[in-house]
Design a protein around this motif. Structure first.
Motif, PDB file in Angstrom:
ATOM      1  N   GLU A 123      -1.527   4.645   9.443  1.00  0.00           N
ATOM      2  CA  GLU A 123      -1.151   4.044   8.162  1.00  0.00           C
ATOM      3  C   GLU A 123      -1.112   2.517   8.236  1.00  0.00           C
ATOM      4  O   GLU A 123      -1.437   1.828   7.254  1.00  0.00           O
ATOM      5  CB  GLU A 123       0.218   4.569   7.717  1.00  0.00           C
ATOM      6  N   VAL A 147      -2.790  -0.908   5.416  1.00  0.00           N
ATOM      7  CA  VAL A 147      -1.812  -1.403   4.454  1.00  0.00           C
ATOM      8  C   VAL A 147      -1.968  -2.915   4.264  1.00  0.00           C
ATOM      9  O   VAL A 147      -2.698  -3.588   5.003  1.00  0.00           O
ATOM     10  CB  VAL A 147      -0.366  -1.084   4.904  1.00  0.00           C
ATOM     11  N   THR A 204       0.829  -1.200   0.000  1.00  0.00           N
ATOM     12  CA  THR A 204       0.000   0.000   0.000  1.00  0.00           C
ATOM     13  C   THR A 204       0.867   1.255   0.000  1.00  0.00           C
ATOM     14  O   THR A 204       1.790   1.384   0.812  1.00  0.00           O
ATOM     15  CB  THR A 204      -0.900   0.004   1.243  1.00  0.00           C
ATOM     16  N   ARG A 205       0.568   2.172  -0.921  1.00  0.00           N
ATOM     17  CA  ARG A 205       1.265   3.457  -0.930  1.00  0.00           C
ATOM     18  C   ARG A 205       0.651   4.348   0.149  1.00  0.00           C
ATOM     19  O   ARG A 205      -0.575   4.489   0.234  1.00  0.00           O
ATOM     20  CB  ARG A 205       1.153   4.125  -2.291  1.00  0.00           C
ATOM     21  N   ILE A 206       1.498   4.938   0.984  1.00  0.00           N
ATOM     22  CA  ILE A 206       1.008   5.748   2.096  1.00  0.00           C
ATOM     23  C   ILE A 206       1.460   7.190   1.918  1.00  0.00           C
ATOM     24  O   ILE A 206       2.522   7.467   1.358  1.00  0.00           O
ATOM     25  CB  ILE A 206       1.479   5.185   3.454  1.00  0.00           C
ATOM     26  N   GLY A 223       4.140  -1.389   3.280  1.00  0.00           N
ATOM     27  CA  GLY A 223       3.723  -0.140   2.663  1.00  0.00           C
ATOM     28  C   GLY A 223       4.931   0.540   2.043  1.00  0.00           C
ATOM     29  O   GLY A 223       6.061   0.055   2.151  1.00  0.00           O
ATOM     30  N   TYR A 248       3.266  -6.569   7.715  1.00  0.00           N
ATOM     31  CA  TYR A 248       2.643  -5.462   6.995  1.00  0.00           C
ATOM     32  C   TYR A 248       3.649  -4.878   6.005  1.00  0.00           C
ATOM     33  O   TYR A 248       4.860  -4.891   6.249  1.00  0.00           O
ATOM     34  CB  TYR A 248       2.209  -4.359   7.963  1.00  0.00           C
TER      35      TYR A 248
END
Length: 714
Positions: A39, A43, A23-25, A69, A67
């Motif tokens: 965040e 993700v 996931t782009r944060i 990101g 996780y």
């Protein structure tokens, strides 16, 4: 052949399946180990971890959630590691690269998605780091990278946060960027490794083929530029009769630069480099040796990218005379160095090293030059073909070595390694250069239940490699090893490894054959302990005579408590006294280590080595060689430690003491302050004008050093 090709094709398709998309944060998380940032709630997360050691395919005994990101400048990872017995989690406040006995998690990252090498980022529950590079079946823990981590102990386990700057790794110059990953967790009290993705038992430990693809979009592709200025000061004394006189008092400035030609090709240059070590090598038994001892490289300039110089088919067994073609400890006193390493396109890996070594006298010129060039071409899966050139050139002499090598994956679980090596050597006293060669083949198969390995190697009498580590030339060898692995249902024995090994070696100068054979059994038990027994039948040719060198060995050890680990090995062997008039004897060798950590910040590491030799004909004791070493470390925090070392060598009647204060903010930004002395039991006798034996220790050498460097990066 069609069947093998189809199998390779299917395996490649399985590996290159649908990629995970981290996931782009928008807001970077605070790296404090707490997982409280919003965040992490949104993700990509993974919790289906399966074991691969001591056995494959079981649910991890403790739940793990990972996780992933990222943003345009960093890769972010986190772990939530649950534990039903949190009071048994083993952790420490330690310096970098010293956490492997602890519980830990690891990010294994193939940043080029080529199945040839990976970065490994290990973190213990306190957030302390270890990192490495893995290539050609060898994991190199001497590598150091700039990245950030933190950990926190919790009532039901621990949590970890990680940030890896893109400037610290090499990756393809593309968009999107595809990498692959292998999440790993280790529970020390059970010697349990679990992972995502799950490893296939049929493929064994071939994890480069089984990593899960990751797809990153819109990553920055930097023009990296780093400067590393360093200052070193040393002050040394040596005994002259009854006084210590100064032999060195100097300061040195050095500068190392790193330039990223692309995000996957890096140029390093250094002038007047500091190649000093901050800690003395541990003492080894250095008497009655057929060949020189091997000391690992510790100097930072030579460490980065060193895994690229690994060559297939070397160091294939415990009797292989050729360990490596590139061992940079042969570069003793370098004046300057230049390196280029990275990728050309998606399939080509390149590395080049050049160094000028100052010689101790002018007999063969002032300098020796070391040119080294390496190229690898990726094939399907983890297969490759490569070539390497190494050389050492002086005013009157030279050693030039060229080789081709490769690894082919034959089936899902087996590989074929090979090399062809050629040398051309001119040395003092010889008018014409001599040509030599090596040919190696190795076939190995690894799965859950069975490992086997067969090899062939032919080293000609005139083969030399002055840049590497060669213990013997003029040898032809055939080896075979079979290791079945058993998994009892017992509650206290988790695995038993049985092993049978045979090596037949022809000594070309004498045209005689020697042999080395052993059978062994090793049991892994009570979660974190192991015991092994080994019986050996062997002979060895020396000075054209055949001697017996068989015997037996036993070992036992492991992690007894969170605070205490220990290992002991005893060997009783028939042996040779190596001299121009060799004779048969026998020896005992005992090696013992103990690590005691009374608190998370204090570590005591004690080692003891004992070796002796007796002549078989009359049981005469020829020598006894005991060494005891104590290393005491107080780690104030993850940046700063104080360390004291004392080592007593009874054979040499020497006592070594070292004291070190070390601060490392990130690799490159460091400060070291050290003081050491060497004592022996001799004293100067003025009437006789010579040194005589003494009952007390007297200082014969003293040294002080200071080193400071700072990493500046844009």
């Amino acid at each position: 052949m069609r069947k093998i090709f189809l199998l390779l094709f299917i395996t490649t398709i399985n590996f290159a399946g649908e990629a995970l998309k981290p996931t782009r944060i928008s807001t970077p998380p605070t790296i404090d180990g707490k997982l409280e940032d919003a965040e992490w709630k949104n993700v990509l997360s993974i919790s289906t971890f399966k074991t691969f050691s001591p056995d494959f395919g079981k649910d991890g005994s403790q739940k793990t959630v990972a996780y992933a990101g990222y943003d345009s400048e960093n890769l972010y990872f986190a772990f939530r590691c649950y534990d039903t017995e949190p009071d048994k989690i083993k952790t420490s406040v330690n310096s970098r690269d010293n956490i492997r006995p602890d519980d830990w998690v690891c990010i294994n990252l193939d940043s080029f998605f080529d199945q040839q090498s990976l970065y490994a980022f290990y973190i213990n529950p306190n957030g302390i780091q270890t990192d490495s590079r893995y290539a050609t079946g060898i994991e190199d823990f001497s590598a150091d990278f700039v990245w950030y981590s933190a950990g926190q102990m919790l009532p039901d386990g621990y949590s970890i946060e990680i940030s890896i700057p893109l400037k610290s790794i090499r990756y393809s110059d593309a968009n999107p960027v595809t990498m692959s990953i292998f999440f790993e967790r280790y529970v020390s009290r059970m010697i349990e490794h679990s992972s995502f993705p799950e490893l296939d038992p049929k493929l064994g430990m071939a994890f480069l083929m089984q990593m899960t693809p990751l797809e990153y979009r819109d990553l920055e592709h930097y023009t990296l530029f780093e400067l590393l200025p360093a200052f070193t000061y040393s002050n040394k004394y040596a005994r002259n009769k009854n006084e210590l006189t100064r032999t060195e008092n100097k300061g040195d400035l050095s500068l190392t630069a790193k330039y990223g030609i692309t995000s996957d090709l890096i140029l390093d240059a250094t002038y007047n480099p500091d190649f000093s070590q901050v800690e003395s090598d541990a003492g080894q038994v250095d008497v009655n040796l057929r060949y020189s001892l091997f000391f690992a490289e510790k100097r930072p300039f030579f460490l980065e990218g060193s895994e690229i110089f690994n060559v297939a088919g070397l160091g294939t067994s415990e009797v292989d005379p050729l360990g490596t073609l590139v061992h940079t400890r042969t570069i003793v006193n370098p004046l300057t160095g230049l390196k280029l390493s990275g990728k050309l396109g998606t399939k080509n890996t390149l590395a080049a090293l050049f160094s000028m070594d100052e010689l101790p006298n002018d007999i063969d010129g002032k300098y020796a030059s070391f040119p080294i060039l390496r190229f690898k071409r990726t094939l399907s899966e983890d297969s490759y073909v490569g070539a390497i050139y190494t050389g050492r050139e002086t005013k009157n002499n030279f050693n030039r070595v060229a080789a081709v090598d490769g690894i082919f994956r034959v089936t899902q679980s087996s590989t074929l390694e090979w090399n062809g090596i050629f040398s051309n050597t001119k040395y003092s006293g010889i008018d014409k250069a001599k040509d030599g060669s090596v040919l190696s083949l190795r076939y190995a198969m690894d799965s859950r239940d069975l490992y086997y390995d067969f090899s062939f190697k032919n080293i000609s009498q005139d083969f030399f490699v002055e840049t590497g580590y060669l213990t013997r030339n003029g040898a032809l060898s055939l080896t075979g090893l079979v290791r079945p692995k058993l998994f009892p249902t017992s509650s206290f024995i988790s695995r038993i490894d049985l092993e049978a090994f045979s090596a037949q070696l022809k000594d070309m100068p004498s045209e005689k054959w020697e042999t080395f054979n052993h059978v062994s059994a090793q049991a892994f038990m009570f979660g974190s302990l192991s015991a092994k027994i080994k019986f050996i039948y062997a002979t060895e040719i020396f000075e054209r005579e055949k001697f017996n060198t068989g015997g037996f060995a036993v070992s036992f050890g492991g992690q007894f408590t969170r605070q205490l680990s220990s290992n002991i090995t005893y060997r009783r062997m028939q042996s040779i006294y190596y001299s121009s008039s060799p004779y048969q004897g026998y020896s005992n060798r005992l090696t013992a280590t103990m690590t005691l950590r009374p608190t998370q910040n204090i570590e005591s590491y004690t080692s003891f080595v004992f070796s002796d030799f007796r002549r078989s004909a009359n049981d005469e004791l020829i020598y006894e060689y005991p060494i005891i070493r104590e290393r005491l470390t107080y780690q104030v925090n993850k940046y700063l430690f104080f360390r004291g070392i004392a080592e007593y060598n009874k054979f040499k009647k020497q006592l070594l003491t070292d004291f070190l204060v070390s601060f490392t903010y990130v690799p490159g930004t460091v400060m070291h302050l050290g003081y050491g002395s060497l004592y022996n039991k001799t004293e100067w006798d003025e009437p006789q004008n010579r040194y005589l034996a003494s009952d007390s220790f007297n200082e014969v050498q003293r040294g002080f050093f200071f080193k400071m460097s700072y990493l500046w990066r844009t």
